[in-house]
Design a protein around this motif. Structure first.
Motif, PDB file in Angstrom:
ATOM      1  N   ASP B  76       0.843  -1.195   0.000  1.00  0.00           N
ATOM      2  CA  ASP B  76       0.000   0.000   0.000  1.00  0.00           C
ATOM      3  C   ASP B  76       0.883   1.251   0.000  1.00  0.00           C
ATOM      4  O   ASP B  76       0.684   2.186  -0.788  1.00  0.00           O
ATOM      5  CB  ASP B  76      -0.887  -0.075   1.257  1.00  0.00           C
ATOM      6  CG  ASP B  76      -2.037   0.915   1.268  1.00  0.00           C
ATOM      7  OD1 ASP B  76      -1.787   2.125   1.131  1.00  0.00           O
ATOM      8  OD2 ASP B  76      -3.189   0.483   1.457  1.00  0.00           O
ATOM      9  N   ALA B  77       1.892   1.278   0.872  1.00  0.00           N
ATOM     10  CA  ALA B  77       2.804   2.425   0.976  1.00  0.00           C
ATOM     11  C   ALA B  77       3.605   2.611  -0.317  1.00  0.00           C
ATOM     12  O   ALA B  77       3.771   3.733  -0.802  1.00  0.00           O
ATOM     13  CB  ALA B  77       3.741   2.224   2.168  1.00  0.00           C
ATOM     14  N   LEU B  78       4.095   1.511  -0.865  1.00  0.00           N
ATOM     15  CA  LEU B  78       4.888   1.576  -2.096  1.00  0.00           C
ATOM     16  C   LEU B  78       4.037   2.092  -3.255  1.00  0.00           C
ATOM     17  O   LEU B  78       4.509   2.888  -4.081  1.00  0.00           O
ATOM     18  CB  LEU B  78       5.452   0.190  -2.442  1.00  0.00           C
ATOM     19  CG  LEU B  78       6.429  -0.420  -1.442  1.00  0.00           C
ATOM     20  CD1 LEU B  78       6.817  -1.838  -1.885  1.00  0.00           C
ATOM     21  CD2 LEU B  78       7.675   0.429  -1.284  1.00  0.00           C
ATOM     22  N   ARG B  80       1.505   4.074  -3.109  1.00  0.00           N
ATOM     23  CA  ARG B  80       1.276   5.518  -2.971  1.00  0.00           C
ATOM     24  C   ARG B  80       2.514   6.309  -3.400  1.00  0.00           C
ATOM     25  O   ARG B  80       2.411   7.310  -4.110  1.00  0.00           O
ATOM     26  CB  ARG B  80       0.893   5.870  -1.526  1.00  0.00           C
ATOM     27  CG  ARG B  80       0.512   7.340  -1.296  1.00  0.00           C
ATOM     28  CD  ARG B  80      -0.084   7.571   0.097  1.00  0.00           C
ATOM     29  NE  ARG B  80      -1.224   6.699   0.291  1.00  0.00           N
ATOM     30  CZ  ARG B  80      -1.190   5.565   0.954  1.00  0.00           C
ATOM     31  NH1 ARG B  80      -0.078   5.156   1.549  1.00  0.00           N
ATOM     32  NH2 ARG B  80      -2.270   4.834   1.058  1.00  0.00           N
TER      33      ARG B  80
END
Lengths: 203, 214
Positions: B76-78, B80
């Motif tokens: 999820d972080a990657l 974004r």
């Protein structure tokens, strides 16, 4: 979105909402902190979009996903970095904190639950905590990135859950000895003036 | 003599299985942000995983290795980060909230998909999941897509929200969720079915699929 009202719904506990509440306050948002007792969950759950909380109603729309809500509030409060790489680290740690909460084993059989929880303490919890500690040490030892951020609150909420004995069979002192960065981060974020102001306002 | 692993990276490197899966939106964003030669799409076969796993920070992939040597996790972080680099993430906080909610819900639908060794048990838990969380997630996603074309209203173009929804709906329609039939989307969620077609026909997605296997 010129919403007049913000209503956050979650259990009467820190858990997955405690990195949202102080951020809304720090952003100057007068939000309704709709806390419910666990015994009312069965009544409330069917009304939630995904069967989970926290949810936040902004105007007429109800939003889900604790980290999406926390990120939004943190941006308004000035606790989310502009720099994409710093933001990546903040997001990564928030997701890792969520993963800690999600992977804590459950089991209807008490003996099995105890065994699984103890395995998890040595396994997943240790693995995730080591990673968070590493990020904190890379940033100087008392915050996830060089400046205070919503990720520090997410870490605090995980540590708080374990310290208060919310996770049966997981040592409440788990972080005390081997995670100086995590301990320092929890202390530092609670002393951060805008965060402190939220907790002072509750008194 | 320096070994290949000690050579400094000049560009970001994504490491993931040799399949689309949860990395689809992330890879499309990296492709848009950096071009075909501006990032390394390191794909490995499943048989290499046992040796690779202990070298990753959390025993999972995808991971992103940057030229500064740092290794980053959490899909999820990657996604974004890559979305911001690619111009596929809104600058408006209000729009970003919706995008974040949709991306996280899409990944949560993948994460909550149950597994079981026994086929009968798998069928049972998959059908429960389809009627339970997957239906709730699909309803929310369909609501967020609305009449479209994309998740972000008054947006000119798709975002990582659309790519994440597509990741999920395409996997289901392609039969990659055992015991969850394609009809779950095609008949159950016509708004999502139409959205899937629009994403598939988007120039960026067609360009990506012309350059990468999945």
């Amino acid at each position: 979105m010129t919403a007049a009202t913000y209503e956050l719904t979650y259990f009467d506990a820190p858990g997955r909402a405690e990195h949202i509440r102080p951020m809304l306050h720090a952003a100057g948002i007068d939000f309704k902190d709709n806390r419910f007792h666990f015994k009312d969950w069965a009544k409330i759950q069917p009304g939630t979009p995904l069967g989970v909380v926290p949810t936040m109603k902004i105007g007429n729309t109800t939003y889900c996903q604790s980290n999406a809500l926390a990120r939004y509030a943190a941006k308004l409060a000035g606790f989310y970095p502009e720099d994409p790489l710093e933001a990546l680290i903040v997001d990564e740690v928030m997701d890792t904190c969520s993963e800690i909460m999600s992977t804590a084993p459950q089991d209807p059989d008490p003996e099995t639950k105890k065994n699984r929880r103890q395995e998890w303490q040595a396994g997943g919890l240790t693995k995730f905590s080591n990673h968070i500690e590493k990020r904190i040490q890379e940033a100087g030892g008392k915050s996830v990135i060089k400046t205070p951020s919503v990720a520090d609150l997410a870490v605090w909420a995980v540590v708080d859950g374990i310290k208060r004995g919310f996770y049966d069979h997981v040592d409440a002192a788990f972080f005390d000895t081997n995670y100086p960065g995590i301990v320092a981060t929890c202390g530092a974020i609670m002393e951060e003036p805008k965060i402190k102001a939220y907790y002072d306002s509750l008194a | 003599m320096a070994s290949p692993s000690m050579t400094a990276l000049l560009v970001p490197k994504l490491t993931y299985f040799n399949t689309g899966g949860r990395a689809l939106g992330l890879r499309i964003a990296l492709f848009k942000a950096f071009g075909k030669d501006g990032w390394i799409d390191h794909r490995f076969d499943y048989k290499e995983w046992p040796a690779l796993k202990p070298t990753t920070p959390l025993g999972s992939v995808p991971i992103l290795t940057l030229p500064d040597g740092t290794v980053h996790t959490q899909t999820d972080a990657l996604t974004r980060w890559a979305g911001k680099k690619a111009g596929l993430y809104p600058t408006s906080d209000d729009q970003a909230l919706i995008v974040d909610e949709v991306v996280s819900t899409s990944f949560e639908a993948l994460n909550k998909c149950p597994h079981a060794k026994d086929d009968d048990e798998k069928k049972k838990v998959r059908e429960e999941y389809a009627q339970g969380f997957l239906t709730a997630a699909a309803k929310l996603l369909e609501q967020r897509v609305g009449i479209g074309p994309w998740v972000v209203d008054d947006g000119d173009d798709l975002t990582i929200a659309d790519l994440s929804v597509y990741m999920l709906t395409d996997m289901i329609v392609q039969g990659q969720f055992d015991y969850v039939p394609a009809s779950f989307i095609l008949e159950g969620f016509p708004g999502l079915a139409a959205h899937r077609e629009r994403v598939k026909e988007h120039a960026l997605v067609k360009d990506y699929l012309a350059n990468y296997a999945n």
